[in-house]
Scaffold this active site. Structure first.
Site, short mmCIF file in Angstrom:
data_model
loop_
_atom_site.label_atom_id
_atom_site.label_comp_id
_atom_site.label_asym_id
_atom_site.label_seq_id
_atom_site.Cartn_x
_atom_site.Cartn_y
_atom_site.Cartn_z
N TYR A 37 65.57 24.36 81.47
CA TYR A 37 65.32 23.71 80.19
C TYR A 37 66.22 22.47 80.04
CZ TYR A 37 65.11 22.63 75.28
OH TYR A 37 64.97 21.94 74.11
N SER A 119 71.45 18.12 66.47
CA SER A 119 69.99 18.14 66.56
C SER A 119 69.37 19.01 65.47
CB SER A 119 69.60 18.71 67.93
OG SER A 119 68.24 19.11 67.93
N TYR A 141 64.40 15.63 63.56
CA TYR A 141 63.01 15.77 63.99
C TYR A 141 62.25 15.80 62.68
CZ TYR A 141 63.76 16.52 68.99
OH TYR A 141 64.06 16.36 70.31
N THR A 167 64.64 10.69 65.73
CA THR A 167 64.07 10.67 67.08
C THR A 167 62.55 10.51 66.99
OG1 THR A 167 65.87 12.01 67.90
CG2 THR A 167 63.87 11.96 69.24
N ARG A 176 56.17 19.50 80.62
CA ARG A 176 57.42 19.77 81.34
C ARG A 176 57.19 20.98 82.25
NH1 ARG A 176 61.84 19.17 76.42
NH2 ARG A 176 61.20 17.09 75.74
N LYS A 249 65.82 6.53 67.38
CA LYS A 249 66.09 6.93 68.78
C LYS A 249 64.77 7.05 69.55
CE LYS A 249 68.40 10.63 71.42
NZ LYS A 249 67.37 11.53 71.96
N HIS A 273 64.72 9.73 76.32
CA HIS A 273 64.91 11.18 76.20
C HIS A 273 65.30 11.78 77.55
CE1 HIS A 273 64.09 13.98 72.76
NE2 HIS A 273 64.26 14.90 73.68
N ARG A 276 62.43 13.08 79.76
CA ARG A 276 61.81 14.38 79.43
C ARG A 276 60.48 14.23 78.71
NH1 ARG A 276 65.70 18.48 79.45
NH2 ARG A 276 65.02 19.58 77.59
N GLY A 306 70.67 8.76 81.39
CA GLY A 306 71.18 8.53 82.74
C GLY A 306 72.68 8.32 82.83
N ARG A 308 76.18 9.07 83.55
CA ARG A 308 76.86 10.16 84.27
C ARG A 308 78.32 9.86 84.56
NH1 ARG A 308 73.08 11.84 82.49
NH2 ARG A 308 71.29 12.94 83.38
N GLY A 327 74.40 12.78 77.45
CA GLY A 327 73.45 13.88 77.37
C GLY A 327 73.85 15.07 78.24
N ARG A 328 73.06 15.31 79.28
CA ARG A 328 73.22 16.54 80.06
C ARG A 328 74.65 16.84 80.55
NH1 ARG A 328 68.18 14.33 81.75
NH2 ARG A 328 66.40 15.73 81.58
#
Ligand code: FNR
Length: 376
Positions: A37, A119, A141, A167, A176, A249, A273, A276, A306, A308, A327-328
């Site tokens: 996820y 979020s 949202y 967003t 996905r 966003k 996103h 995604r 992106g 990192r 992000g991630r």
């Protein structure tokens, strides 16, 4: 420097300083559903790869013999000064990687003085997360029920969220494959519904209390925010009912950015996103320079998708972003060590940003412009 000094006496840091290594650890620890996820993206992953490729294609050109003893990473965003050009991106259902979820993330951000963006799909409520008492922004949202929208805005404002991030690119969930293959949409199963399920206006609309019929509550919420987009004229509702800055966003096109300025918005996040939503969409970094040039001082331009490393932040700022959203990578920190893990990832990134900026010959973020990079 703490990590370097400890390294000199043979003490490694508690978690890896490599985001890729942290992701590997998270993959080992988490079930495939939650791991994918977070890690997954739309379709074949073409946009997610393009996001990274756009960073790799650009290179910093360092300058020598410049006086850069102390770097100033401070930045002003919407009239408030922050210690670094970084906020934690809104990421839903964080309890699937660590029980403390958004609470841990907010505490880590608060301890560093950077904003956390909560979020609407969070696994903790607006009120609980506000207790960390750091700089906080709220990501909407946007429901199609105006009563619920206004209630969410009211709760956010009352709980000290000073910036609204709307967003736009996720008005319906994209294709996905990883989530579909694992039958894994925690959001739809209720894990990410803490905010709507705790909302008094939403609850009053339910035929039966949430506690008695969770499925019915979920089935009422999902079509309320998912399935069709809003339109530009509807932004007036948000503008009229939110006193602070509003940031859109998911902007990737110059005309949309200009239209955001015309609609009285304060900023945009140039974002896809994290790849995604649309497979095969433009890399977010490739969209950035033209948008930043077109809007000039009319909007504050933020960027994600992106980021990192510290050098990625230098590149995004050189191409016109005032600050970036992470992000991630912080989610991998969260999976590894909760609040400590998130703080570890962010501190490492900021240390790397500081070093990269200095080694490239810059002492102030504001001095970065496209000339800091090779011609594309
Ligand atoms: C997201 N993102 C996101 N964005 C948003 O506005 N609301 C949300 O609830 C979420 N949820 C979410 C969950 C997960 C697991 C991910 C990875 C991302 C998008 C996020 O804010 C940001 O735009 C991307 O994460 C940036 O891409 P990278 O840097 O993570 O590749």
């Amino acid at each position: 420097y703490e990590i370097y000094l400890n390294g000199l006496v043979g003490t490694p840091p508690p978690y890896s300083t490599s985001v890729a290594e942290l992701e590997r650890v998270a993959r080992e620890r988490l079930d495939p559903g939650p791991y994918w996820y977070v890690a997954g993206s739309a379709g074949t992953g073409a946009t997610e790869r393009a996001n990274r490729e756009a960073f790799d294609r650009r290179r910093i050109v360092p300058r020598m013999l410049r006086d850069v003893p102390v770097r100033d990473l401070g930045v002003e965003l919407f009239g408030r000064t922050y210690p670094a050009p970084l906020a934690l991106a809104p990421i839903g259902v964080q309890s699937i990687v660590h029980p403390d979820g958004e609470l841990a993330t907010a505490r880590a951000a608060a301890s560093l003085g950077i904003p956390t963006v909560l979020s609407t799909a969070a696994s903790h409520t607006l009120e609980e997360v506000a207790e960390a008492d750091g700089p906080r922004w709220y990501q909407l949202y946007w429901p199609h029920d105006d009563d619920v929208t206004l209630s969410l805005l009211d709760r956010a404002a009352k709980n000290g969220y000073d910036t609204l991030v709307v967003t736009l690119d996720t008005w319906t969930l994209a294709w996905r494959p990883h989530d579909l293959d694992h039958a894994y949409l925690p959001f739809l199963r209720g894990t990410g519904l803490a905010i709507p399920l705790s909302d008094p206006v939403f609850r009053a609309k339910l035929a039966r209390p949430v506690e008695e019929d969770l499925d019915a509550a979920i089935m009422q919420w999902v079509p309320m925010f998912n399935g069709r987009p809003h339109t530009w004229d509807r932004l007036a509702l948000l503008r009229d009912n939110w006193d602070g800055p509003i940031v859109l966003k998911g902007i990737q096109h110059v005309d949309d950015a200009l239209r955001a300025a015309d609609a009285g918005m304060d900023g945009v996040v140039v974002s896809n996103h994290g790849g995604r939503q649309i497979d095969g969409a433009t890399a977010s970094l490739d969209a950035l320079p033209a948008i930043a040039a077109a809007v000039g001082d009319r909007l504050t331009v933020l960027f994600d998708s992106g980021i990192r490393t510290g050098s990625d932040i230098v590149k995004a700022l050189a191409l016109g972003a005032r600050a970036v959203l992470l992000g991630r990578p912080y989610v991998w920190g969260l999976a590894a060590g909760g609040e400590e893990g998130v703080r570890h990832v962010v501190r490492g990134l900021l240390a790397e940003l500081d070093l990269t900026l200095g080694l490239a010959g810059y002492s102030r973020l504001a001095d970065l412009d496209p000339s800091a990079l090779e011609e594309p």
